[in-house]
Design an enzyme around this catalytic site. Sequence first.
Site, PDB file in Angstrom:
ATOM      1  CB  ILE A 150      -1.136   0.056   1.247  1.00 20.58           C
ATOM      2  CG1 ILE A 150      -0.191   0.078   2.569  1.00 20.58           C
ATOM      3  CG2 ILE A 150      -1.898  -0.927   1.258  1.00 20.58           C
ATOM      4  CD1 ILE A 150      -1.063   0.566   3.674  1.00 20.58           C
ATOM      5  CE1 TYR A 151       3.750   1.457   3.997  1.00 19.97           C
ATOM      6  CE2 TYR A 151       6.059   0.944   3.788  1.00 19.97           C
ATOM      7  CZ  TYR A 151       4.969   1.113   4.795  1.00 19.97           C
ATOM      8  OH  TYR A 151       5.071   0.768   5.851  1.00 19.97           O
ATOM      9  CB  SER A 152       3.607   5.393  -3.226  1.00 17.72           C
ATOM     10  OG  SER A 152       4.072   6.513  -2.426  1.00 17.72           O
ATOM     11  CB  ALA A 153      -1.116   2.997  -5.121  1.00 15.70           C
TER      12      ALA A 153
END
Length: 345
Positions: A61-64
Amino acid sequence: MEYRQLGRSGLRVPVLSFGTGTFGGKGEFFEAWGRTEVDEARRLIDICLEAGVNMFDSADIYSAGRSEEVLGEALKGRRDEVLISTKATFRSGDGPNDVGSSRFHLIDAVDKALKRLQTDRIDLFQLHGFDAMTPVEETLTTLDDLVRAGKIRYIGCSNFSGWHLMKSLAVSERHNLSRYVAHQAYYSLIGRDYEWELMPLAQDQGVGAVVWSPLGWGRLTGKIRRGQPLPETSRLHKTSGAGPQVEDEYLYTVVDALDAVAEETGKSVPQVALNWLLQRPTVSTVIVGARNEEQLRQNLDAAGWNLTLEQVAKLDAASEPAKTYPYWHQAQFTERNPFPTARLD
């Protein structure tokens, strides 16, 4: 660089590891963390490796997913020199199965992470949170299958309650499945709840702490003090509501103690705060992040030296939180039920 065993496993990890939450900067939330792209990421990784920091942590989920993509690209040609840690569980798409720790989602999440990271294996794969909608047996058999397939080497969890972790370990033992050797947990001088239940569990069961946000969600940088406005560059302007909440006066009291110890040691406030964590039981590695090269070098200087017992005691006293039940009651019976942070003669 000092290396420690990761929980009750044979894997040795550096006491400091590098978090890639600043990579990518996609979306308002992660843009507030940083916008590091491939060229700069490659330089930061160079500095880490020069210092002996060979473990890099990310999440889907970090920066999608962009964080993993940047990390994978920056590691080209030196994959065998490093350990890659990443996470999944939180929602990663709009579909009904794009979330959680089901067999469907975990297999899909691991395959996508491998593609973004441009690698054939993940050294440490962690569940980003507990999924109460999926049977623990389903989650752990899936992770065990992924380990046996060679896609994952070790498994861990993150942000679990004590009973979540203990139940999972019991299921692994009952069915002879791969067990969690790491728990990525929030722990800092202004966030010591980890010590009450999770630290004694980790010590008893051999689960290494992988510490996230060791500077209290950016509050222990040395730039936040009593009577001063929040720095313009602080990520707290946009992200404070999503992180741990801290009473102002408590924060200022801890920062006062950090200032005093920093003056004694000749180190910076964040270096002292990080070094305090390295002295705590069960801590295998502390994840540090950086927006730039200068910040990274400063954080890396938190290792290679130790606070004195007196300095640790000063910081302990300033940051000691009021215990909730049953911990305040248990603290009266330390003769037979000592907390792991207690020093036994």
